[in-house]
Design a protein around this motif. Structure first.
Motif, short mmCIF file in Angstrom:
data_model
loop_
_atom_site.label_atom_id
_atom_site.label_comp_id
_atom_site.label_asym_id
_atom_site.label_seq_id
_atom_site.Cartn_x
_atom_site.Cartn_y
_atom_site.Cartn_z
N LEU A 59 -14.05 4.65 46.65
CA LEU A 59 -12.91 5.47 47.04
C LEU A 59 -12.49 5.10 48.46
N TYR A 60 -11.27 4.61 48.60
CA TYR A 60 -10.78 4.21 49.92
C TYR A 60 -9.56 5.06 50.26
N GLN A 61 -9.54 5.62 51.47
CA GLN A 61 -8.42 6.45 51.90
C GLN A 61 -7.95 6.04 53.30
N GLU A 62 -6.66 6.21 53.53
CA GLU A 62 -6.16 5.99 54.89
C GLU A 62 -5.14 7.07 55.21
N VAL A 63 -4.99 7.35 56.47
CA VAL A 63 -4.10 8.42 56.91
C VAL A 63 -2.65 7.97 56.79
N GLN A 74 -18.48 5.36 48.46
CA GLN A 74 -19.03 5.03 47.15
C GLN A 74 -18.99 6.30 46.32
N ILE A 75 -18.61 6.17 45.05
CA ILE A 75 -18.49 7.35 44.20
C ILE A 75 -19.25 7.16 42.90
N ARG A 76 -19.58 8.26 42.29
CA ARG A 76 -20.14 8.27 40.94
C ARG A 76 -19.07 8.83 40.02
N ALA A 77 -18.84 8.19 38.89
CA ALA A 77 -17.78 8.61 37.98
C ALA A 77 -18.33 8.88 36.59
N THR A 78 -17.75 9.87 35.93
CA THR A 78 -18.13 10.23 34.57
C THR A 78 -16.87 10.50 33.76
N ARG A 79 -16.79 9.93 32.56
CA ARG A 79 -15.66 10.23 31.70
C ARG A 79 -15.80 11.65 31.16
N LEU A 86 -15.10 12.55 39.38
CA LEU A 86 -15.64 11.73 40.46
C LEU A 86 -16.43 12.59 41.44
N THR A 87 -17.51 12.04 41.95
CA THR A 87 -18.31 12.70 42.98
C THR A 87 -18.57 11.71 44.11
N HIS A 88 -18.35 12.14 45.35
CA HIS A 88 -18.62 11.27 46.49
C HIS A 88 -20.13 11.10 46.66
N GLU A 89 -20.56 9.84 46.78
CA GLU A 89 -21.98 9.54 46.92
C GLU A 89 -22.37 9.24 48.36
N GLY A 90 -21.55 8.51 49.06
CA GLY A 90 -21.88 8.14 50.43
C GLY A 90 -20.76 7.35 51.05
#
Length: 368
Positions: A59-63, A74-79, A86-90
């Motif tokens: 997951l990448y974000q910018e202002v 880094q994210i964990r994803a589940t269908r 999605l859950t943020h991992e670190g």
């Protein structure tokens, strides 16, 4: 995934279960926060499934307006039955960090619309500072028509995505079309490189789409795609083209400015200022060339702002933006008496605010 005091870019590649439609690919769009009118975060999402079956994502974000401030998670994803969780991992990387800003993390639930190839997400963040909720709107480019076409037959290629720009080269210097459909003739197998103009980020990349040509079909006088001209300025007047890259320039023989207001496709301004962005200069140069080629033509330049902040200040700002365009044209050799200006403040937004595309200039020819 938003950051208080910054925008978001989301990168994630996801492959779903075998029985569900795959959500693999690049998803691009924006996150907004109903509690923060000034905040928006351009977002890019990429997810993919590993050979072991694990779903990996970034997951990448910018202002918004400050792309130098960004974060990569880094994210964990589940269908899920309706989309994706999605859950943020670190945190993998961060730029532009300050003592008074931070990124929110938690979980995002996405709903998938297969017709539009669209993900609509609702984020529930950990209660840190002002973190609470966020809303995501993401699109991906995907081929929606046949991948194989007859040689030299008139064909319409259709894709999903928002504000799609078509190129014939990976360097994005040969534009050929805009929008979700491109009608052409192909003599040989051709790869197009597509990008979305909907909240692009520094990490946004072109999506290659290869159209194979049936060799069994005889070829007669092929029309090389790379030689097709870029669309003229008048064709760029659509609500879905807020910010075209400077490589998508109108041809030299562009049509005369119409009497109906036309949005200059890349004339955008820095947030809260009348300062022109560099991406807008090619469109202004083309406008100046048209005016010098038609010395009897006079125009009206109308400035607009986003519906953010105080209306009185926005009114002044819109007038300053129209004057900024006039100043550019005068420096380019256009007589000042041929240019009239007006500012409409935030009274005529084209999109729900906040949206950078509302910071625009419209030009129309004045009848004698």
């Amino acid at each position: 995934m938003k950051r208080e005091y910054c925008y978001a870019l989301l990168l994630a590649l996801l492959g779903g279960p075998a029985q569900a439609q795959s959500l693999s690919g690049s998803w691009q769009g924006v996150e907004t926060d109903t509690g923060d009118r000034d905040g928006y975060w351009p977002t890019l999402l990429r997810v993919q499934q590993s050979k072991s079956g694990k779903v990996l994502g970034v997951l990448y974000q910018e202002v918004g307006g400050a792309p130098q401030v960004s974060v990569t998670f880094q994210i964990r994803a589940t269908r899920t039955g309706g989309g994706l969780q999605l859950t943020h991992e670190g945190k993998l990387a961060e730029t532009g960090r300050s003592l008074f800003s931070y990124w929110c993390d938690g979980a995002i639930t996405f709903t998938y619309d297969p017709a539009q190839e669209k993900l609509t997400g609702r984020a529930a963040y950990r209660p840190v500072g002002d973190c609470d909720h966020g809303t995501f709107t993401l699109y991906r480019i995907k081929l929606k028509s046949a991948a194989t076409v007859p040689a030299n037959a008139e064909t319409t290629i259709r894709v999903s995505g928002r504000n799609v720009l078509w190129y014939t080269d990976a360097e994005l210097k040969q534009p050929v079309a805009t929008g979700n459909a491109y009608r052409t003739r192909l003599a040989t197998t051709t790869t197009f490189y597509l990008v979305q103009g909907y909240y692009p980020t520094r990490e946004s990349a072109a999506m290659p789409i290869t159209i194979r040509v049936d060799a069994a079909t005889p070829v007669a006088q092929p029309l090389p795609v790379a030689l097709l001209p870029p669309p003229p300025l008048a064709r760029l007047h659509t609500d879905d083209l807020p910010s075209l890259p400077p490589t998508l320039r109108p041809p030299t023989a562009a049509p005369v400015i119409p009497t109906k207001a036309v949005i200059l496709p890349t004339v955008l301004f820095k947030l809260g200022t009348p300062e022109l962005l560099a991406d807008g200069l090619p469109a202004l140069a083309q406008l100046a060339a048209q005016l010098k080629a038609n010395p009897a033509l006079t125009i009206l330049v109308a400035g607009h702002t986003d519906k953010v902040g105080e209306p009185q200040k926005n009114q002044v700002l819109s007038e300053q933006r129209a004057e900024a365009v006039k100043t550019y044209l005068i420096k380019s050799g256009v007589a000042s008496q041929r240019i009239q200006t007006v500012g409409y403040g935030d009274a005529r937004p084209l999109y729900a605010s906040p949206d950078a595309r509302n910071r625009r200039v419209e030009v129309q020819a004045l009848e004698e």
